[in-house]
Enzyme design. Structure first.
Site, PDB file in Angstrom:
ATOM      1  N   GLU A 198       0.671  -1.298   0.073  1.00  8.98           N
ATOM      2  CA  GLU A 198      -0.075   0.086  -0.002  1.00  8.98           C
ATOM      3  C   GLU A 198       0.860   1.351  -0.026  1.00  8.98           C
ATOM      4  O   GLU A 198       0.926   2.026   1.214  1.00  8.98           O
ATOM      5  CB  GLU A 198      -0.996  -0.154   1.078  1.00  8.98           C
ATOM      6  CG  GLU A 198      -1.812  -1.226   1.213  1.00  8.98           C
ATOM      7  CD  GLU A 198      -2.994  -0.938   2.267  1.00  8.98           C
ATOM      8  OE1 GLU A 198      -2.907   0.045   3.007  1.00  8.98           O
ATOM      9  OE2 GLU A 198      -3.881  -1.647   2.356  1.00  8.98           O
ATOM     10  N   GLU A 227      -5.588  -8.622   0.957  1.00  3.31           N
ATOM     11  CA  GLU A 227      -6.039  -8.112   2.297  1.00  3.31           C
ATOM     12  C   GLU A 227      -7.619  -7.677   2.222  1.00  3.31           C
ATOM     13  O   GLU A 227      -8.140  -7.150   1.229  1.00  3.31           O
ATOM     14  CB  GLU A 227      -5.487  -6.800   2.909  1.00  3.31           C
ATOM     15  CG  GLU A 227      -4.067  -7.084   3.451  1.00  3.31           C
ATOM     16  CD  GLU A 227      -3.635  -5.732   4.101  1.00  3.31           C
ATOM     17  OE1 GLU A 227      -4.259  -5.074   4.501  1.00  3.31           O
ATOM     18  OE2 GLU A 227      -2.203  -5.694   4.163  1.00  3.31           O
TER      19      GLU A 227
HETATM   20  C1  BGC Z   1      -2.627  -2.335   5.915  1.00  3.70           C
HETATM   21  C2  BGC Z   1      -2.456  -3.173   7.350  1.00  3.70           C
HETATM   22  C3  BGC Z   1      -3.611  -2.719   8.154  1.00  3.70           C
HETATM   23  C4  BGC Z   1      -4.809  -2.942   7.576  1.00  3.70           C
HETATM   24  C5  BGC Z   1      -6.165  -2.429   8.766  1.00  3.70           C
HETATM   25  C6  BGC Z   1      -3.923  -2.015   5.568  1.00  3.70           C
HETATM   26  O1  BGC Z   1      -3.909  -0.808   5.464  1.00  3.70           O
HETATM   27  O2  BGC Z   1      -1.805  -3.255   5.072  1.00  3.70           O
HETATM   28  O3  BGC Z   1      -1.151  -3.257   7.875  1.00  3.70           O
HETATM   29  O4  BGC Z   1      -3.552  -3.315   9.309  1.00  3.70           O
HETATM   30  O5  BGC Z   1      -4.993  -2.256   6.243  1.00  3.70           O
HETATM   31  O6  BGC Z   1      -6.003  -1.093   8.649  1.00  3.70           O
END
Ligand code: BGC
Length: 445
Positions: free
Chosen positions: A168, A356
């Site tokens: 990101e 994610e």
């Molecule tokens: C990041 C993580 C973070 C998650 C939740 C993403 O922006 O890669 O490190 O914990 O979102 O906020």
């Protein structure tokens, strides 16, 4: 839920994601030097209740039990990141063998459990020694990073095939260099533009470095993205939403695809030219094997005259009185579908992987159980939307839950709990949540 894992096909990759600073702890152990996060968390009132990641989930010492638990939950792909300053404490130069040994043990155990490692090379924890030389603001970071990437690939490529260059870039450059709410706490447009351009260069260059050492590697990079909608059909809101979309979703993917920065929508981005040298435009391009998308919510945008540079602002979930997670992010499952469609619409887009997706809720442990129906519903709905996109022809090849363990959630400290597994930070006890049990069953099916 009206679908099973089979609907995604045999070659669809299912996993979980974590990041070094958020779980490892052992922050100055066995030769590891501080990263910018080790320094940033020491400043007063930067992090919720001044929490720190010094111990976090103590994964550095507990990885054996944690990986065995992951295996019991039928998880067969594990995305984790390497802490640069554990491998090369000064950022460049000497290698710390104890740090290398840790990742060797982690990789070996994963493989012996039938878990494929997916390695992120940079998840925001720049070595502090490099920050002292300007960090992401110094163009040399491209070479420092390339050397570190080459070291990692040479050390681990005999067992690791799947790599992600950056995590990101929009978030770490905006939060860390424009708003100053993440490490290293710098602010302002110039800092942001310099960091962004150097990160974009490092992203493409990192990909080239991996390929040069390991031709059959599978290389990607990961992007934060949110489905953007305008608050109203007023032309000003529509234009504001376009600008926010360019910033949130297009800033790093377009130069990588050879399209340059989205300057038509965000005029002020033209100032990035100050940091550009001859050939940079060509150097920003690299053909990744996959693109990692990280989606949590959607954003509703309206025109805001007084917001500098963008004249746009987010209409928060709170203001809109919609269902929210503990991050105050709207629960909006269709976002992941729209994002997949949006990215798939680019010409020459490689396969997409959701690297994610997940949600934080205030989970409570009662009678040794953690019942988290909201997370369970969130994940089921999101996975359903991924299937919807896939069935409409989007080349989406995998899905990773954020995250395996409740962890250190950056500026929010330990308050938001995103894990499939609950962590009691007093005694490091792990308790699989109902969502974790559900994911295990879903993966077994
Ligand atoms: C990041 C993580 C973070 C998650 C939740 C993403 O922006 O890669 O490190 O914990 O979102 O906020």
């Amino acid at each position: 839920m009206h679908f099973s894992k089979e609907a995604f096909g045999d070659d669809f990759v299912w996993g979980v994601s974590t990041a070094a600073y958020q779980i490892e702890g052992a922050h100055l152990h066995d030769g590891k030097a501080p990263s910018i996060w080790d320094i940033f968390v020491q400043k007063k009132n930067k992090i919720f209740q001044n929490h720190k990641g010094d111990i976090a989930c103590d994964f550095y010492n507990r990885y054996i039990d944690d990986l065995e638990l992951m295996h019991r939950l039928n998880i067969r792909n594990y995305r984790f990141s390497i802490a640069w300053s554990r491998i090369i404490p000064n950022g460049v130069g000497e290698i710390n063998q104890a740090g290398v040994d840790f990742y060797n043990r982690l990789i070996d155990l994963s493989l012996s459990l039938g878990i494929t490692p997916w390695v992120t090379l940079y998840h925001w924890d720049l070595p502090h020694a490099l920050e002292l030389k300007g960090g992401w603001l110094n163009r040399d970071v491209k070479e420092w990073f390339a050397d570190y990437v080459a070291v990692c690939v040479q050390l681990f490529a005999d067992r690791v095939k799947h790599w992600m260059v950056l995590n990101e870039p929009t978030v770490f450059t905006a939060a860390g260099y424009f708003f100053g709410v993440h490490a290293p706490g710098k602010k302002g447009l110039d800092n942001f533009l310099a960091a962004a351009h150097h990160a974009a260069l490092a992203q493409a260059h990192g990909g080239r470095v991996i390929k040069s050492w390991q031709a059959d590697s599978v290389v990607g990079s990961t992007f934060s993205c949110s489905h953007v909608e305008q608050f109203s059909s007023r032309p000003k809101d529509i234009f504001a939403a376009k600008k926010a979309d360019a910033l949130l979703n297009r800033l790093f993917i377009e130069p990588l695809l050879g399209l340059g920065y989205p300057t038509a929508e965000i005029k002020v981005l033209n100032r990035i030219e100050k940091y550009m040298r001859q050939n940079d435009l060509a150097d920003l391009k690299f053909d990744m094997d996959f693109i990692g998308l990280q989606n949590y919510t959607r954003e509703i945008i309206r025109y805001a005259m007084f917001v500098p540079f963008l004249q746009a602002k987010i209409v928060s979930a709170k203001e809109r009185k919609v269902e929210m997670t503990a991050m105050n992010w709207e629960v909006y499952p269709e976002s992941i579908y729209h994002i997949l469609k949006k990215f798939a619409a680019y010409e020459n887009m490689p396969p997409l992987i959701i690297t994610e997706n997940g949600a934080a809720f205030p989970d409570l442990k009662e009678d040794d159980r953690v019942h988290d129906p909201k997370r369970l519903q969130y994940l089921q709905d999101a996975i359903g939307q991924v299937l919807r996109a896939k069935q409409e022809g989007v080349p989406v090849k995998g899905y990773f839950v954020w995250t395996f363990l409740d962890n250190f959630e950056w500026a929010e400290g330990y308050y938001p709990r995103f894990g499939l597994v609950h962590v009691d930070f007093e005694n490091q006890e792990r308790t699989v949540k109902s969502s974790g049990e559900w994911y295990a069953n879903f993966l077994k099916a």
